[in-house]
Write a protein that holds these residues in place. Structure first.
Motif, PDB file in Angstrom:
ATOM      1  N   THR A 132       0.849  -1.188   0.000  1.00  0.00           N
ATOM      2  CA  THR A 132       0.000   0.000   0.000  1.00  0.00           C
ATOM      3  C   THR A 132       0.885   1.239   0.000  1.00  0.00           C
ATOM      4  OG1 THR A 132      -0.103   0.075   2.421  1.00  0.00           O
ATOM      5  CG2 THR A 132      -1.804  -1.216   1.276  1.00  0.00           C
ATOM      6  N   GLU A 178      -3.705   3.187   2.564  1.00  0.00           N
ATOM      7  CA  GLU A 178      -4.612   2.378   1.759  1.00  0.00           C
ATOM      8  C   GLU A 178      -4.850   1.025   2.431  1.00  0.00           C
ATOM      9  OE1 GLU A 178      -3.617   3.411  -2.840  1.00  0.00           O
ATOM     10  OE2 GLU A 178      -2.133   2.181  -1.773  1.00  0.00           O
ATOM     11  N   TRP A 180      -6.634  -2.912   0.981  1.00  0.00           N
ATOM     12  CA  TRP A 180      -7.240  -3.650  -0.126  1.00  0.00           C
ATOM     13  C   TRP A 180      -8.506  -4.332   0.392  1.00  0.00           C
ATOM     14  CZ3 TRP A 180      -7.638  -4.047  -5.075  1.00  0.00           C
ATOM     15  CH2 TRP A 180      -8.097  -5.211  -5.684  1.00  0.00           C
ATOM     16  N   PHE A 185      -8.173  -0.618  -3.831  1.00  0.00           N
ATOM     17  CA  PHE A 185      -7.482  -0.026  -2.690  1.00  0.00           C
ATOM     18  C   PHE A 185      -8.336   1.124  -2.168  1.00  0.00           C
ATOM     19  CE2 PHE A 185      -3.695  -2.065  -4.532  1.00  0.00           C
ATOM     20  CZ  PHE A 185      -3.158  -2.631  -3.378  1.00  0.00           C
TER      21      PHE A 185
END
Length: 264
Positions: A132, A178, A180, A185
């Motif tokens: 991320t 971020e 997932w 994302f």
């Protein structure tokens, strides 16, 4: 008898006439040079500084969080610092001052997914990458009490060493990261956080006398700022319910340039 008196007078007149010639033959008398005493001055001064700061921290990680940890490719942006201060010169070799400095920087990093080096995966759905992207801003104020030893004086050039202690006020804002979710994302954030840390510094450099009252100062300063962290993430109730991002042992390497004006 008359001849004897005549010889005496002739000898006396010859001695008088030859006096200047004999004096001219003697070596000249060299007067010792007049050496002006070295001024042992003291007095107040004000200063202004700018610097180019390289900021670093030993490690960064999520703590107390369900999010994955381990940051990599992380970096604090270099910063331009501005500062000012007031000090007192006790004598030619010792002085102290109090300085206040400000700089603004940004942090950028990647954070490994729990399945790293495999792609981030939720519900069997893999993300297009295995990390991320994270970022944050930080404002850093330092207030330092400093002492310096001016080790020598040579044609207006004065090298020095010094040390300081004080406080650092650090305000971490706008943390953006971020997660997932199996589809995309999703942006996540941590609350802002400000804190006051103990700070310490070491300095070395030199000054040059532009005039009797004005000096230009160039040098290096290392400043230790301690650990800092974000606020909590309101969407993450980790094992301690205190999910934060923490940076350990933050410090700065500063290339500084400034002026000092003596107020006698």
């Amino acid at each position: 008898m008359g001849n004897h008196r005549k010889c005496v007078w002739v000898g006396a007149i010859a001695a008088i006439l030859s006096g200047p010639a004999l004096a001219a033959d003697l070596p000249p008398v060299i007067e010792p040079p007049v050496v002006a005493p070295i001024q042992d001055f003291s007095g107040w001064y004000i200063r202004g500084d700018i610097s180019y700061d390289v900021i670093d921290s030993d490690s960064a990680d999520y703590t107390g969080s369900n999010f994955p940890g381990q940051f990599f490719n992380d970096d604090w942006d270099e910063a331009v610092n501005i500062g000012a201060g007031v000090g007192y010169q006790f004598n030619r070799y010792f002085r102290t001052d109090i300085t206040v400095d400000y700089r603004q920087t940004q942090y950028d990093a990647d954070a490994k997914c729990a399945s790293h080096p495999a792609p981030c995966t939720v519900g069997g759905v893999a993300a297009p990458r295995n990390f991320t992207e994270e970022s944050a801003d930080a404002s850093i104020w330092t207030a330092m009490a400093n002492a310096y030893v001016d080790v020598a004086h040579w044609h207006g050039l004065t090298p020095y060493v010094g040390a300081g202690i004080g406080i650092a006020y650090i305000d971490v804002t706008d943390y953006e990261g971020e997660t997932w979710d199996g589809t995309s994302f999703v942006a996540t954030s941590f609350d802002d956080n400000d804190q006051v840390n103990f700070a310490a510094s070491l300095m070395a450099g030199f000054s040059y006398d532009i005039t009797e009252f004005l000096k230009v100062d160039a040098g290096y300063r290392y400043t230790y700022l301690g650990d800092i962290e974000t606020g909590t993430n309101p969407l993450d109730t980790g094992p301690t319910s205190e999910a934060v991002v923490e940076w350990e042992s933050m410090d700065m390497h500063e290339a500084r340039l400034g002026i000092r004006y003596m107020i006698y």
